[in-house]
Scaffold this motif. Structure first.
Motif, PDB file in Angstrom:
ATOM      1  N   LYS A 140       0.820  -1.216   0.000  1.00  0.00           N
ATOM      2  CA  LYS A 140       0.000   0.000   0.000  1.00  0.00           C
ATOM      3  C   LYS A 140       0.853   1.264   0.000  1.00  0.00           C
ATOM      4  O   LYS A 140       0.502   2.266  -0.625  1.00  0.00           O
ATOM      5  CB  LYS A 140      -0.922  -0.011   1.223  1.00  0.00           C
ATOM      6  CG  LYS A 140      -1.892   1.139   1.263  1.00  0.00           C
ATOM      7  CD  LYS A 140      -2.812   1.003   2.461  1.00  0.00           C
ATOM      8  CE  LYS A 140      -3.800   2.147   2.477  1.00  0.00           C
ATOM      9  NZ  LYS A 140      -4.688   2.057   3.636  1.00  0.00           N
ATOM     10  N   ASN A 182      -3.478  -8.331  -5.709  1.00  0.00           N
ATOM     11  CA  ASN A 182      -4.481  -7.359  -5.277  1.00  0.00           C
ATOM     12  C   ASN A 182      -4.487  -7.234  -3.758  1.00  0.00           C
ATOM     13  O   ASN A 182      -4.550  -6.131  -3.211  1.00  0.00           O
ATOM     14  CB  ASN A 182      -5.849  -7.768  -5.798  1.00  0.00           C
ATOM     15  CG  ASN A 182      -6.907  -6.713  -5.527  1.00  0.00           C
ATOM     16  OD1 ASN A 182      -6.609  -5.551  -5.343  1.00  0.00           O
ATOM     17  ND2 ASN A 182      -8.156  -7.162  -5.524  1.00  0.00           N
ATOM     18  N   HIS A 186      -3.240  -3.750  -0.900  1.00  0.00           N
ATOM     19  CA  HIS A 186      -4.192  -3.093   0.001  1.00  0.00           C
ATOM     20  C   HIS A 186      -3.666  -2.908   1.419  1.00  0.00           C
ATOM     21  O   HIS A 186      -4.307  -2.249   2.244  1.00  0.00           O
ATOM     22  CB  HIS A 186      -5.500  -3.886   0.060  1.00  0.00           C
ATOM     23  CG  HIS A 186      -6.365  -3.664  -1.124  1.00  0.00           C
ATOM     24  ND1 HIS A 186      -6.177  -4.328  -2.324  1.00  0.00           N
ATOM     25  CD2 HIS A 186      -7.429  -2.847  -1.327  1.00  0.00           C
ATOM     26  CE1 HIS A 186      -7.083  -3.933  -3.183  1.00  0.00           C
ATOM     27  NE2 HIS A 186      -7.851  -3.036  -2.615  1.00  0.00           N
ATOM     28  N   TYR A 187      -2.508  -3.500   1.754  1.00  0.00           N
ATOM     29  CA  TYR A 187      -1.989  -3.434   3.129  1.00  0.00           C
ATOM     30  C   TYR A 187      -0.539  -2.991   3.133  1.00  0.00           C
ATOM     31  O   TYR A 187       0.202  -3.229   2.201  1.00  0.00           O
ATOM     32  CB  TYR A 187      -2.107  -4.809   3.811  1.00  0.00           C
ATOM     33  CG  TYR A 187      -3.529  -5.265   3.956  1.00  0.00           C
ATOM     34  CD1 TYR A 187      -4.317  -4.796   4.996  1.00  0.00           C
ATOM     35  CD2 TYR A 187      -4.092  -6.151   3.038  1.00  0.00           C
ATOM     36  CE1 TYR A 187      -5.643  -5.202   5.131  1.00  0.00           C
ATOM     37  CE2 TYR A 187      -5.404  -6.554   3.169  1.00  0.00           C
ATOM     38  CZ  TYR A 187      -6.167  -6.076   4.212  1.00  0.00           C
ATOM     39  OH  TYR A 187      -7.473  -6.485   4.337  1.00  0.00           O
TER      40      TYR A 187
END
Length: 189
Positions: A140, A182, A186-187
């Motif tokens: 991220k 994906n 996100h992290y």
């Protein structure tokens, strides 16, 4: 596409019937030849019986434990046999095997094909998996990371597994890699 489960008759009764039908056709031809009867009707009847008998031999279907058979009739989906056993169906049925067992693989692994010697046909190198290569993605915050996962999966809808994708294993590998990339983006790691 919805999966529908079908049930067919047991193959054991048909096996007994067909094992008697072939010798009966041959016996009628021998009977006609030995009785000095005009053999033309018996020859025609025996030929028709033999053709039907041979065609009916293709109706046997074996479903092994942990597998299923997707049944097609002239390209149209008929249903799926999920229960293991010995069945008899329409001789024109075409079946495609789909395993229902739980399968695993590690992302980043690739398959190596079997290599054969062109002159002798002997296997030089067995088919197998290469060493894993973790996926390189950015998290991220944009930090580059290497990530891999072990995927455990099994087929739930056999009709979709046969009709919606070309190669099920390649599809699972591609989708797993995509989902892992994906997820990693996100992290923050």
């Amino acid at each position: 596409m919805g999966e529908k489960t079908i049930s067919l008759s047991s193959g054991m009764g048909w096996l007994v019937l067909l094992s008697v039908g072939g010798p009966a056709a041959i016996g009628s031809l021998i009977f006609a030849a030995t009785q000095q009867i005009s053999p033309a009707p018996f020859v025609v009847l025996t030929a028709i019986t033999a053709i039907v008998w041979v065609a009916m031999l293709f109706g046997f279907i074996v479903v092994n434990p942990g597998d299923s058979k997707v049944v097609l009739l002239f390209g149209k989906y008929v249903g799926t046999l999920k229960e293991s056993g010995f069945y008899y169906g329409n001789p024109f049925y075409l079946t495609k095997k789909v395993t229902l067992k739980v399968q695993t693989f590690e992302t980043g692994q690739t398959r190596t094909p079997e290599v054969k010697d062109a002159s002798t046909g002997k296997v030089i190198q067995e088919a197998g998996l290469t060493a894993r290569k973790p996926s390189k993605v950015n998290d991220k915050d944009g930090t580059p990371i290497e990530i891999a996962a072990v995927i455990v999966w099994r087929v739930v809808n056999t009709a979709e597994a046969v009709f919606q994708v070309d190669n099920l294993e390649d599809f699972m590998h591609t989708q797993s890699e995509s989902a892992l990339r994906n997820l990693a983006s996100h992290y923050s790691y």
